[in-house]
Scaffold this active site. Structure first.
Site, short mmCIF file in Angstrom:
data_model
loop_
_atom_site.label_atom_id
_atom_site.label_comp_id
_atom_site.label_asym_id
_atom_site.label_seq_id
_atom_site.Cartn_x
_atom_site.Cartn_y
_atom_site.Cartn_z
N LYS A 55 8.89 -21.33 -11.24
CA LYS A 55 8.55 -20.09 -11.95
C LYS A 55 7.28 -19.47 -11.36
O LYS A 55 7.19 -18.25 -11.20
CB LYS A 55 8.33 -20.37 -13.44
CG LYS A 55 9.59 -20.71 -14.20
CD LYS A 55 9.23 -21.06 -15.65
CE LYS A 55 10.43 -21.47 -16.45
NZ LYS A 55 10.07 -21.83 -17.85
N SER A 85 5.17 -22.59 -17.35
CA SER A 85 5.43 -23.84 -18.06
C SER A 85 6.93 -24.02 -18.25
O SER A 85 7.69 -23.05 -18.21
CB SER A 85 4.72 -23.80 -19.42
OG SER A 85 4.82 -25.03 -20.09
N ASP A 86 7.34 -25.26 -18.46
CA ASP A 86 8.73 -25.53 -18.78
C ASP A 86 8.82 -26.80 -19.61
O ASP A 86 8.04 -27.74 -19.41
CB ASP A 86 9.58 -25.68 -17.52
CG ASP A 86 11.05 -25.47 -17.83
OD1 ASP A 86 11.49 -24.30 -17.81
OD2 ASP A 86 11.75 -26.45 -18.14
N THR A 87 9.78 -26.81 -20.53
CA THR A 87 9.99 -27.95 -21.43
C THR A 87 11.44 -28.39 -21.37
O THR A 87 12.34 -27.53 -21.39
CB THR A 87 9.65 -27.56 -22.89
OG1 THR A 87 8.30 -27.12 -22.95
CG2 THR A 87 9.85 -28.74 -23.84
N ALA A 130 5.84 -29.37 -18.75
CA ALA A 130 5.00 -29.25 -17.56
C ALA A 130 4.30 -27.91 -17.55
O ALA A 130 4.80 -26.93 -18.11
CB ALA A 130 5.86 -29.40 -16.30
#
Length: 193
Positions: free
Chosen positions: A58, A75-77, A112
């Site tokens: 991203k 961010s990523d989940t 993250a």
């Protein structure tokens, strides 16, 4: 938090990430322009490393070069249960299937964060464990109909009704489970400011 003249950009559509970043006392702007296609097709990565790879993707996909005084946060989940990686559900059917799979089990939530300026990039992740009670079909259907959790990894938000009635135990950061590990964001930002 004093950003020392740096302009913070959050590249996220998530209202929860906006709320949590604001909770750190940081002035920021939102710019969601990215040409990165969010998918996790690589099978050679350990499941807990996938969110970091997506957060970096991203960041690298941001639609323009960063100015000298700008700092970009992405961010990523993902939810990981019995080796299965769960992102956002495509609709009610997949949301119900995810919640039935998580029901009565303990799973991991990894979030993250990637922080980048015009010269440097740092990425890190945090993992928490979440234990779900056994949920009835009626509870799952009610939650999906009322809260429409289609923008949430694993089809749930711990801060919503399902967290109130169906999550008796967590091990780790509540904010990691919400999708933005504020302690980690703060720690990384200090390196850039």
């Amino acid at each position: 938090m004093d950003t020392r003249g740096k302009r913070i950009i959050l590249c996220s559509n998530s209202p929860r990430r906006r709320e949590l970043l604001a909770g750190l006392g940081i002035d920021f702007q939102v710019d969601t322009g990215s040409d990165f296609e969010e998918h996790f097709g690589r099978t050679d990565l350990h499941p807990e490393l996938v969110p970091q790879a997506l957060a970096i993707g991203k960041s690298n996909g941001f639609h323009r070069p960063l100015e000298e005084d700008e700092i970009l946060i992405t961010s990523d989940t993902l939810v990981i249960c019995d080796g299965r990686i769960m992102g956002k559900p495509s609709g009610p059917g997949e949301a119900g299937e995810m919640l039935r799979f998580l029901s009565g089990k303990t799973h991991k939530v990894t979030t993250a964060v990637c922080i980048r300026d015009s010269r440097h990039m740092e990425a890190a992740s945090d993992t928490a464990e979440v234990t779900f009670s056994t949920l009835s079909d009626r509870e799952i259907d009610y939650y999906i109909e009322k809260y429409r959790p289609f923008d949430k990894a694993g089809a749930y938000g711990i801060q919503e009704w399902i967290g109130y009635i169906g999550i008796p135990r967590i091990n780790g950061s509540f904010y990691t489970i919400m999708g933005f590990p504020t302690h980690l964001v703060y720690e990384l930002l200090l390196k850039f400011i």
